[in-house]
Design a protein around this motif. Structure first.
Motif, short mmCIF file in Angstrom:
data_model
loop_
_atom_site.label_atom_id
_atom_site.label_comp_id
_atom_site.label_asym_id
_atom_site.label_seq_id
_atom_site.Cartn_x
_atom_site.Cartn_y
_atom_site.Cartn_z
N UNK A 155 1.41 10.07 -9.48
CA UNK A 155 1.28 10.15 -8.03
C UNK A 155 2.65 10.44 -7.42
N UNK A 156 2.71 11.46 -6.59
CA UNK A 156 3.92 11.77 -5.84
C UNK A 156 3.83 11.10 -4.47
N UNK A 157 4.75 10.18 -4.19
CA UNK A 157 4.65 9.36 -2.99
C UNK A 157 5.14 10.08 -1.74
N UNK A 158 4.50 9.74 -0.61
CA UNK A 158 4.97 10.20 0.69
C UNK A 158 6.29 9.50 1.00
N UNK A 159 7.06 10.07 1.93
CA UNK A 159 8.41 9.55 2.21
C UNK A 159 8.38 8.08 2.62
N UNK A 160 7.48 7.71 3.52
CA UNK A 160 7.42 6.32 3.97
C UNK A 160 7.06 5.39 2.82
N UNK A 161 6.16 5.81 1.96
CA UNK A 161 5.76 4.98 0.82
C UNK A 161 6.88 4.87 -0.21
N UNK A 162 7.72 5.90 -0.30
CA UNK A 162 8.88 5.80 -1.19
C UNK A 162 9.79 4.67 -0.74
N UNK A 163 9.94 4.53 0.59
CA UNK A 163 10.76 3.43 1.10
C UNK A 163 10.05 2.09 0.91
N UNK A 195 0.85 -1.19 0.00
CA UNK A 195 0.00 0.00 0.00
C UNK A 195 0.88 1.24 0.00
N UNK A 196 0.68 2.09 -1.00
CA UNK A 196 1.48 3.30 -1.15
C UNK A 196 0.59 4.53 -1.12
N UNK A 197 0.95 5.50 -0.29
CA UNK A 197 0.18 6.73 -0.17
C UNK A 197 0.91 7.87 -0.87
N UNK A 198 0.13 8.75 -1.48
CA UNK A 198 0.72 9.90 -2.15
C UNK A 198 -0.33 10.90 -2.57
N UNK A 199 0.07 11.85 -3.37
CA UNK A 199 -0.86 12.87 -3.86
C UNK A 199 -0.78 12.93 -5.39
N UNK A 224 -10.56 13.11 -9.51
CA UNK A 224 -9.30 13.54 -8.91
C UNK A 224 -8.82 14.87 -9.47
N UNK A 225 -8.16 15.63 -8.59
CA UNK A 225 -7.48 16.85 -8.99
C UNK A 225 -6.09 16.85 -8.37
N UNK A 226 -5.21 17.72 -8.85
CA UNK A 226 -3.87 17.81 -8.28
C UNK A 226 -3.95 18.03 -6.77
N UNK A 227 -3.03 17.37 -6.06
CA UNK A 227 -2.88 17.45 -4.61
C UNK A 227 -3.89 16.58 -3.86
N UNK A 228 -4.81 15.92 -4.55
CA UNK A 228 -5.71 15.00 -3.85
C UNK A 228 -4.92 13.79 -3.34
#
Length: 234
Positions: free
Chosen positions: A140-148, A100-104, A220-224
């Motif tokens: 999608x730009x991933x959060x730091x933890x999801x990048x790992x 599971x990967x979180x991002x915007x 969806x829109x940017x930053x969602x």
């Protein structure tokens, strides 16, 4: 993009890396001595020193020698190697697992639309994914933890899209991972994360394809904020 390479290491070095990570080197620098490490490994001091050197040469470990020992830390490549081992064991002992990967949501540069639409790729998408993708990708730009966490994909079995060439140039292969995209209470489960070869560049970015325009399908829109579940086959 070129595929990243790492120095060759064996199971002994991985065991040493795991031991150092368990001692805290995954989170910060820890101080060790070759004598204590050798005792923990049930090996000679020379063997412990050689394994540290191999890990350093492979860029899986950083070291700083001081008068009474060494400060060591596991690098990003080292963490990737450990996560790949972890994913292998999950595939052995779990019937099914999901990353599971979180991002915007973010805007791309339009390159996805061009490459997805090329006939050499499109025919393979239809054959191997079972659909003709919308000509464009959800970025999608991933959060730091999801990048790992994303490094666990190294052990997954993707759907491979072969490279090909036409009269003008050569196009590289790609790897597709079955995925579900979630936003708020909506979800779409017939998507794939697509990556150009097995590359570690831009690991904080995901590109997702689907037979529909995901921005419109999910509103969806940017930053969602979105979550992407990626299936890891056993």
């Amino acid at each position: 993009m070129p595929m990243a390479t790492e120095g060759a290491i064996g199971n002994d070095e991985l065991a040493t890396l795991k031991l150092l990570a368990l001692d805290g080197a995954l989170d910060s620098d820890v101080k060790i001595s070759c004598a204590n490490l050798a005792a923990d490994l049930d090996a000679s001091t020379q063997t412990a020193s050689r394994r540290l050197q191999h890990l350093d040469d492979a860029n899986l470990l950083t070291r700083e020698t001081v008068a009474d020992g060494q400060w060591v830390a596991v690098t990003e490549d080292g963490e990737r190697a450990l996560r790949a081992e972890h994913a292998d064991y999950r595939r052995l002992f779990e019937e099914h697992s999901t990353i599971s990967l979180d991002g915007t949501v973010t805007s791309g540069m339009g390159e996805g639309r061009h490459y997805i639409s090329l006939s050499g790729y499109m025919a393979q998408f239809e054959d191997r994914l079972g659909y003709e993708p919308f000509p464009g990708t959800l970025n999608v730009s991933l959060a730091a933890e999801s990048t790992r966490t994303r490094t666990a994909l190294d052990a997954a079995e993707p759907v491979e899209i072969d490279g090909w060439e036409d009269d003008e140039r050569t196009y590289g292969p790609a790897f597709c991972y079955p995925a579900t995209v979630l936003y708020d209470e909506a979800e779409y489960d017939r998507a794939h994360v697509i990556a150009p070869e097995r590359t570690h560049h831009d690991e904080d970015k995901l590109e997702v394809i689907a037979p529909v325009k995901l921005r419109e399908e999910l509103g969806l829109e940017d930053e969602d904020p979105v979550t992407v579940h990626i299936e890891v086959a056993p």
